[in-house]
Design a protein around this motif. Structure first.
Motif, PDB file in Angstrom:
ATOM      1  N   LEU B 210     -12.123  90.490 101.109  1.00 39.23           N
ATOM      2  CA  LEU B 210     -10.876  89.795 101.409  1.00 39.23           C
ATOM      3  C   LEU B 210     -11.178  88.386 101.924  1.00 39.23           C
ATOM      4  O   LEU B 210     -10.585  87.396 101.460  1.00 39.23           O
ATOM      5  CB  LEU B 210     -10.102  90.605 102.466  1.00 39.23           C
ATOM      6  CG  LEU B 210      -8.786  90.022 102.935  1.00 39.23           C
ATOM      7  CD1 LEU B 210      -7.792  90.004 101.805  1.00 39.23           C
ATOM      8  CD2 LEU B 210      -8.231  90.839 104.100  1.00 39.23           C
ATOM      9  N   VAL B 211     -12.093  88.308 102.878  1.00 38.36           N
ATOM     10  CA  VAL B 211     -12.406  87.001 103.458  1.00 38.36           C
ATOM     11  C   VAL B 211     -13.044  86.083 102.425  1.00 38.36           C
ATOM     12  O   VAL B 211     -12.736  84.893 102.370  1.00 38.36           O
ATOM     13  CB  VAL B 211     -13.337  87.156 104.680  1.00 38.36           C
ATOM     14  CG1 VAL B 211     -13.748  85.798 105.212  1.00 38.36           C
ATOM     15  CG2 VAL B 211     -12.652  87.945 105.758  1.00 38.36           C
ATOM     16  N   LEU B 212     -13.923  86.643 101.593  1.00 41.77           N
ATOM     17  CA  LEU B 212     -14.546  85.808 100.556  1.00 41.77           C
ATOM     18  C   LEU B 212     -13.494  85.214  99.638  1.00 41.77           C
ATOM     19  O   LEU B 212     -13.584  84.060  99.237  1.00 41.77           O
ATOM     20  CB  LEU B 212     -15.537  86.630  99.739  1.00 41.77           C
ATOM     21  CG  LEU B 212     -16.943  86.734 100.308  1.00 41.77           C
ATOM     22  CD1 LEU B 212     -17.787  87.629  99.431  1.00 41.77           C
ATOM     23  CD2 LEU B 212     -17.596  85.369 100.406  1.00 41.77           C
ATOM     24  N   THR B 213     -12.479  86.022  99.324  1.00 43.42           N
ATOM     25  CA  THR B 213     -11.420  85.508  98.449  1.00 43.42           C
ATOM     26  C   THR B 213     -10.649  84.390  99.143  1.00 43.42           C
ATOM     27  O   THR B 213     -10.345  83.360  98.543  1.00 43.42           O
ATOM     28  CB  THR B 213     -10.459  86.641  98.059  1.00 43.42           C
ATOM     29  OG1 THR B 213     -11.224  87.748  97.624  1.00 43.42           O
ATOM     30  CG2 THR B 213      -9.522  86.213  96.966  1.00 43.42           C
ATOM     31  N   PRO B 298     -17.721  80.224  96.917  1.00 46.02           N
ATOM     32  CA  PRO B 298     -17.233  79.509  98.103  1.00 46.02           C
ATOM     33  C   PRO B 298     -18.346  78.849  98.895  1.00 46.02           C
ATOM     34  O   PRO B 298     -18.149  77.758  99.441  1.00 46.02           O
ATOM     35  CB  PRO B 298     -16.537  80.592  98.935  1.00 46.02           C
ATOM     36  CG  PRO B 298     -16.914  81.879  98.357  1.00 46.02           C
ATOM     37  CD  PRO B 298     -17.356  81.643  96.967  1.00 46.02           C
ATOM     38  N   VAL B 299     -19.535  79.469  98.936  1.00 42.83           N
ATOM     39  CA  VAL B 299     -20.624  78.862  99.697  1.00 42.83           C
ATOM     40  C   VAL B 299     -20.941  77.491  99.133  1.00 42.83           C
ATOM     41  O   VAL B 299     -21.070  76.508  99.870  1.00 42.83           O
ATOM     42  CB  VAL B 299     -21.880  79.753  99.670  1.00 42.83           C
ATOM     43  CG1 VAL B 299     -23.096  78.981 100.142  1.00 42.83           C
ATOM     44  CG2 VAL B 299     -21.683  80.972 100.531  1.00 42.83           C
ATOM     45  N   PHE B 300     -21.029  77.405  97.821  1.00 37.19           N
ATOM     46  CA  PHE B 300     -21.372  76.112  97.253  1.00 37.19           C
ATOM     47  C   PHE B 300     -20.241  75.118  97.241  1.00 37.19           C
ATOM     48  O   PHE B 300     -20.468  73.910  97.324  1.00 37.19           O
ATOM     49  CB  PHE B 300     -22.029  76.263  95.881  1.00 37.19           C
ATOM     50  CG  PHE B 300     -23.491  76.293  96.050  1.00 37.19           C
ATOM     51  CD1 PHE B 300     -24.124  77.466  96.324  1.00 37.19           C
ATOM     52  CD2 PHE B 300     -24.207  75.123  96.088  1.00 37.19           C
ATOM     53  CE1 PHE B 300     -25.474  77.470  96.593  1.00 37.19           C
ATOM     54  CE2 PHE B 300     -25.544  75.112  96.341  1.00 37.19           C
ATOM     55  CZ  PHE B 300     -26.187  76.295  96.606  1.00 37.19           C
ATOM     56  N   SER B 301     -19.016  75.620  97.167  1.00 32.95           N
ATOM     57  CA  SER B 301     -17.900  74.688  97.310  1.00 32.95           C
ATOM     58  C   SER B 301     -17.954  74.051  98.679  1.00 32.95           C
ATOM     59  O   SER B 301     -17.760  72.839  98.834  1.00 32.95           O
ATOM     60  CB  SER B 301     -16.574  75.419  97.149  1.00 32.95           C
ATOM     61  OG  SER B 301     -16.554  76.140  95.961  1.00 32.95           O
ATOM     62  N   ILE B 302     -18.248  74.881  99.692  1.00 34.55           N
ATOM     63  CA  ILE B 302     -18.273  74.347 101.049  1.00 34.55           C
ATOM     64  C   ILE B 302     -19.460  73.418 101.243  1.00 34.55           C
ATOM     65  O   ILE B 302     -19.360  72.397 101.924  1.00 34.55           O
ATOM     66  CB  ILE B 302     -18.255  75.501 102.067  1.00 34.55           C
ATOM     67  CG1 ILE B 302     -16.875  76.129 102.031  1.00 34.55           C
ATOM     68  CG2 ILE B 302     -18.595  75.037 103.458  1.00 34.55           C
ATOM     69  CD1 ILE B 302     -16.708  77.309 102.914  1.00 34.55           C
ATOM     70  N   LEU B 303     -20.592  73.736 100.612  1.00 32.39           N
ATOM     71  CA  LEU B 303     -21.734  72.828 100.708  1.00 32.39           C
ATOM     72  C   LEU B 303     -21.418  71.498 100.035  1.00 32.39           C
ATOM     73  O   LEU B 303     -21.800  70.432 100.517  1.00 32.39           O
ATOM     74  CB  LEU B 303     -22.968  73.453 100.076  1.00 32.39           C
ATOM     75  CG  LEU B 303     -23.611  74.585 100.868  1.00 32.39           C
ATOM     76  CD1 LEU B 303     -24.851  75.081 100.155  1.00 32.39           C
ATOM     77  CD2 LEU B 303     -23.981  74.109 102.255  1.00 32.39           C
ATOM     78  N   TRP B 394     -11.027  79.397 110.492  1.00 33.22           N
ATOM     79  CA  TRP B 394     -12.091  79.577 109.492  1.00 33.22           C
ATOM     80  C   TRP B 394     -13.366  80.087 110.130  1.00 33.22           C
ATOM     81  O   TRP B 394     -14.064  80.923 109.562  1.00 33.22           O
ATOM     82  CB  TRP B 394     -12.339  78.259 108.745  1.00 33.22           C
ATOM     83  CG  TRP B 394     -11.102  77.757 108.108  1.00 33.22           C
ATOM     84  CD1 TRP B 394     -10.401  76.629 108.430  1.00 33.22           C
ATOM     85  CD2 TRP B 394     -10.361  78.388 107.055  1.00 33.22           C
ATOM     86  NE1 TRP B 394      -9.281  76.524 107.650  1.00 33.22           N
ATOM     87  CE2 TRP B 394      -9.231  77.573 106.798  1.00 33.22           C
ATOM     88  CE3 TRP B 394     -10.533  79.559 106.312  1.00 33.22           C
ATOM     89  CZ2 TRP B 394      -8.297  77.895 105.828  1.00 33.22           C
ATOM     90  CZ3 TRP B 394      -9.597  79.874 105.347  1.00 33.22           C
ATOM     91  CH2 TRP B 394      -8.503  79.054 105.113  1.00 33.22           C
ATOM     92  N   ALA B 395     -13.660  79.573 111.333  1.00 29.78           N
ATOM     93  CA  ALA B 395     -14.865  80.039 112.000  1.00 29.78           C
ATOM     94  C   ALA B 395     -14.756  81.521 112.318  1.00 29.78           C
ATOM     95  O   ALA B 395     -15.677  82.299 112.055  1.00 29.78           O
ATOM     96  CB  ALA B 395     -15.088  79.243 113.287  1.00 29.78           C
ATOM     97  N   VAL B 396     -13.606  81.932 112.874  1.00 23.04           N
ATOM     98  CA  VAL B 396     -13.434  83.339 113.225  1.00 23.04           C
ATOM     99  C   VAL B 396     -13.550  84.219 111.987  1.00 23.04           C
ATOM    100  O   VAL B 396     -14.266  85.216 111.972  1.00 23.04           O
ATOM    101  CB  VAL B 396     -12.069  83.555 113.928  1.00 23.04           C
ATOM    102  CG1 VAL B 396     -11.720  85.021 113.976  1.00 23.04           C
ATOM    103  CG2 VAL B 396     -12.097  82.993 115.324  1.00 23.04           C
ATOM    104  N   LEU B 397     -12.844  83.824 110.915  1.00 23.87           N
ATOM    105  CA  LEU B 397     -12.893  84.614 109.675  1.00 23.87           C
ATOM    106  C   LEU B 397     -14.317  84.743 109.157  1.00 23.87           C
ATOM    107  O   LEU B 397     -14.762  85.821 108.776  1.00 23.87           O
ATOM    108  CB  LEU B 397     -12.030  83.952 108.597  1.00 23.87           C
ATOM    109  CG  LEU B 397     -10.563  84.344 108.550  1.00 23.87           C
ATOM    110  CD1 LEU B 397      -9.873  83.600 107.429  1.00 23.87           C
ATOM    111  CD2 LEU B 397     -10.409  85.828 108.354  1.00 23.87           C
ATOM    112  N   PHE B 398     -15.022  83.617 109.158  1.00 25.28           N
ATOM    113  CA  PHE B 398     -16.379  83.629 108.621  1.00 25.28           C
ATOM    114  C   PHE B 398     -17.278  84.558 109.412  1.00 25.28           C
ATOM    115  O   PHE B 398     -18.028  85.364 108.841  1.00 25.28           O
ATOM    116  CB  PHE B 398     -16.934  82.204 108.643  1.00 25.28           C
ATOM    117  CG  PHE B 398     -18.343  82.104 108.160  1.00 25.28           C
ATOM    118  CD1 PHE B 398     -19.367  81.726 109.013  1.00 25.28           C
ATOM    119  CD2 PHE B 398     -18.657  82.372 106.842  1.00 25.28           C
ATOM    120  CE1 PHE B 398     -20.659  81.622 108.573  1.00 25.28           C
ATOM    121  CE2 PHE B 398     -19.957  82.281 106.390  1.00 25.28           C
ATOM    122  CZ  PHE B 398     -20.959  81.901 107.259  1.00 25.28           C
TER     123      PHE B 398
END
Lengths: 216, 617
Positions: B210-213, B298-303, B394-398
């Motif tokens: 869910l969080v990854l989505t 998402p990891v690479f989008s954020i990077l 976002w921090a909490v979710l991550f």
């Protein structure tokens, strides 16, 4: 008469020009970044804004020196550029003695917020070259917030553990009470199966293996 | 439900979904999020998928199928299974036990770090966004100024790290209570064995998706996301010629699937016997790899977002310097016309331009800064989160996602410890399973206190690099050998026929008999050679280093090196030891026949039951 006045004025101007020059020992350079700060709401730089600056600085000097009557005319700007940056020096009221750099710096530091506010700018967008903004003290609440969260989480977990450990014991006790009631009321019928009546009788080891119940 | 004193009743899953979610949760761990994207990036993006998928098909899936089948058929944990196949290889189970314990100890420390960050995410502003002031309150803290607030928060405020692994420093109390919380949470989920754990996995295995989505949707809308994704997926076919790529793909798939821990064997032993474990194995393996791929987006989008933010900050700095120096009007040079002005000023006033010594702002260079592991989660990601609106959410979710991923993997580790212990009959029978779990969690917590020292991070790296690598390869090799050669391919095919209704096809047979052991052997040998070539080093955070904030590369001292060797050897030493013991015992038994017989034994009855036992198994 008129010529005398003109002469005096030009003298004072030239004196002022001599006082203030780029790189003046007792002067500071100021930079305004109005468009960066305000975007569309930016006001254009003009002589009126310059007047406001001189007035704000005069206020700062008055405030710091506790009453010395600095005026707008004691602030001398020069070398104004398109960037909106210029040098300025401060002279004592009614004289041409320059106020030393240190005093000017302390005065500006004391009233920095007021000067910023007059122009709707911040420490970064109204820059005094060489005067660093005082750093805001970090907010440190009495109880660190993380301990509060930790307390909540651990409280929930501890309650959960205790509940999971105690609940079956309570259930078993209730069931035992119910069973005891049932047994008293029922007759003892049926064959005594191994679970209920195995403790009666004598255990003859020759016939059985090590295990009491035969393995399936 | 549990193992009673009477006829042994094995715990059972409530339904198939619990079993599948547990296995998937065990396989899908933090490594899927922070190791796979890194490998994808450094090994040429899309091209890495080829060796990865080949390794999955020829190495990962056969091993997975093997473990699930063996556990489901023999209905025992990792020690019982190997003892049943042949007592000589019973040591494999003990090896699994030791590895699961050691991995569980350091893995939960990582979860403690995640909890620490989670607790600290409920502040405004986030504590890693600004530097604290120094003592005289005239300037920011020096160490923080030289590096970044994010680095400072991680190395100084979280770990309080020492510059060297030999300097142990003191126990960090904040970390100790986070570690205690982590173990308490593991305990509460495992308090009733798979009854409680089976309920917990409904949440811990599904929540990360869910969080990854959510992150996927959010990350794709961030500026610079497409740059990151392009960089990740642009295939560089040249890297396929590098044998290191194939080695890393094989090791990655192996460690990612969590085989050879013994946990999977236990989990499948709680299934009913007639369950299609072939389909389960393929499902778990494919979902694990799909999750890795899904997480890397998402990891690479954020990077990419982070690189773009850094690029803009770099450009803004340069713009300010240029505007001030050349006295242009404010906002004449903007981010949009930056390149034009840069070129123009460089050519028109080269002298003045050079004197400014502007920083080079290159997006590709910023994207190349690849990080994996704790660096990705606690440094790069936390920095990106500061720039996102609504940072706390976002921090909490991550961090909750990371915690769920790690927790479901911890279940497998704990199961890999508890189940063999029960089978080795080391624990007295009156001990309820709540107490056993509590004791295991307590002992692990006490051992893990080592990692709460100031030098703890270095020790976690040691454990991560050496416990979770070589011993697992050896154990997996022996597992395959044990099943195929000790139990026999024919018997094993019959087992699978009984369970699934059809015999394994030629692909599985070929993999088990030849391809997978060969692959494992090659990977193991190559791994050892690569490690043995250079003296192992580690990266130390030393504020006195002249190139600070770069980390300093230091050699491990000799006594640490000895510990490393111990960590590699101790888990696998049980295999030869037990084999030797069983062989000697067998020889001894042949010489003295009547030693072990029960004086009440009537031979006629005893031999029957023994035959029945072997037939059942």
């Amino acid at each position: 008469m008129l010529e005398k006045i003109l002469l005096l004025l030009s003298l004072s101007f030239s004196v002022a020009e001599e006082l203030c020059k780029p790189g003046a020992a007792e002067g500071y350079k100021v930079r305004f970044s109005i468009k960066t700060a305000l975007g569309d709401q930016a006001y254009p730089w003009s002589k009126n804004e310059m007047f406001l600056f001189r007035a704000a600085l005069a206020f700062a000097m008055r405030d710091y020196t506790n009453g010395e009557e600095f005026g707008v005319s004691d602030i001398h700007p020069c070398d104004e550029t398109e960037r909106v940056s210029f040098w300025f020096v401060v002279t004592r009221p009614n004289t041409t003695d320059l106020v030393d750099k240190g005093t000017v710096e302390m005065a500006i530091k004391k009233s920095r917020n007021r000067i910023n506010g007059a122009f709707l700018l911040t420490d970064q967008t109204l820059e005094f070259d060489g005067i660093y903004p005082t750093l805001a003290a970090p907010v440190s609440p009495d109880t660190p917030p993380w301990l509060i969260v930790f307390g909540v989480v651990m409280g929930a977990v501890s309650v959960g553990i205790i509940a999971l450990l105690v609940y079956p014991l309570v259930q078993r006790k209730l069931k035992k009470n119910k069973d005891a009631d049932d047994e008293d009321s029922d007759e003892e019928t049926g064959v005594k199966t191994a679970e209920i009546g195995a403790n009666d009788g004598i255990y003859n080891s020759t016939f059985s293996d090590d295990e009491r119940f035969t393995q399936m | 439900m549990g193992k009673d004193a009477g006829p042994e009743e094995r715990p059972k899953w409530d339904n198939k979904a619990q079993y599948l979610l547990t296995c998937i949760g065990f396989a899908v761990g933090i490594g899927n999020v922070w190791r796979f994207p890194y490998l994808c990036q450094i090994y040429g993006g899309g091209a890495f998928l080829i060796p990865y998928l080949i390794a999955l098909v020829f190495e990962g899936l056969p091993l997975l199928f093997l473990e699930l089948a063996v556990g489901q058929r023999l209905r025992k944990g990792s020690v019982g299974v190997w003892k049943t196949i042949n007592p000589v290889i019973g040591g494999v189970g003990i090896g699994c036990l030791i590895v699961s314990f050691l991995v569980g100890v350091f893995y939960n420390t990582i979860l403690a770090w995640v909890l620490w960050y989670f607790f600290h995410s409920f502040q405004e502003p986030l504590p890693w966004s600004t530097c604290p002031l120094n003592e005289s309150r005239t300037d920011y803290n020096l160490e923080c100024k030289k590096s970044t607030p994010v680095n400072y928060f991680w190395y100084r405020e979280t770990l309080n790290i020492t510059p060297d692994i030999e300097i142990s420093g003191s126990v960090e109390w904040g970390m100790v209570i986070c570690l205690a919380s982590a173990w308490c949470i593991v305990y509460i989920c495992f308090i009733k064995g798979i009854d409680s754990m089976g309920k917990a996995v409904y949440v811990t295995s599904t929540f990360p998706y869910l969080v990854l989505t959510i992150f996927l949707i959010r990350a794709l809308t961030l500026p610079g996301a497409t740059d990151g994704l392009l960089y990740l997926f642009t295939p560089d076919w040249q890297t396929l010629k590098n044998p290191r790529v194939w080695l890393d793909a094989a090791t990655q798939i192996f460690f990612s699937l969590s085989v050879a821990f013994g946990g999977l064997i236990s989990f499948s032993s709680y299934n009913e016997e007639k369950n299609n474990c072939e389909r389960d194995a393929v499902l778990v393996g494919v979902i694990n790899s799909a999750t890795s791929l899904y997480a890397s987006i998402p990891v690479f989008s954020i990077l990419g977002f982070k690189a773009t933010t850094a690029l803009n900050a770099c450009k803004d700095e340069n713009i300010l310097a240029l505007t001030n120096h050349f006295e242009f009007s404010d906002q004449n040079i903007t981010l949009q016309n930056y390149d034009y002005w840069y070129e123009y000023l460089n050519t028109t006033y080269p002298g003045k331009f050079q004197s400014l010594s502007l920083r080079e702002c290159d997006l590709q260079k910023l994207l190349k800064q690849s990080v994996s592991g704790t660096g990705l989660a606690f440094i790069v990601f936390t920095e990106a989160v500061i720039s996102m609106p609504g940072s706390q959410v976002w921090a909490v979710l991550f961090f909750v996602m990371l915690f769920s991923l790690g927790l479901s993997s911890m279940f497998g580790n704990i199961e890999g410890v508890l189940s063999p212990l029960n089978e080795l009959k080391l624990l007295p029978r009156w001990m309820p399973k709540e107490l056993t779990s509590a004791i295991i969690c307590l002992i692990s917590f006490l051992v893990a206190l080592l990692f709460t020292l100031s030098s703890g991070n270095y020790w976690v790296e040691v454990f991560n690099g050496y416990v979770g690598s070589v011993p697992l390869l050896i154990i997996a090799l022996f597992e395959i050998i044990g099943v195929i050669y000790f139990r026999g391919m024919k018997t094993f095919s019959d087992d699978i026929y009984i369970m699934t209704g059809r015999r394994p096809n030629i692909f599985w047979k070929a993999c088990w008999m030849v391809i997978s052991p060969l692959l494992l052997l090659v990977v193991f040998v190559a791994y050892v050679i690569v490690q043995a070539q250079t003296r192992p080093t580690y990266q130390a955070w030393n504020p006195d280093y002249e190139k600070f904030p770069e980390t300093e590369q230091k050699l491990y001292p000799d006594w640490v090196f000895a510990i490393i060797i111990l960590l590699c050897v101790v888990p696998v030493i049980s295999i030869p030891l037990v084999a030797l013991y069983q062989l000697l015992r067998g020889r001894f038994r042949k010489s003295s026949v009547g030693m072990e017989l029960n004086p009440y034994d009537n031979d006629a009855f005893v031999t029957d039951t023994q035959e029945q036992k072997t037939q059942r198994a």
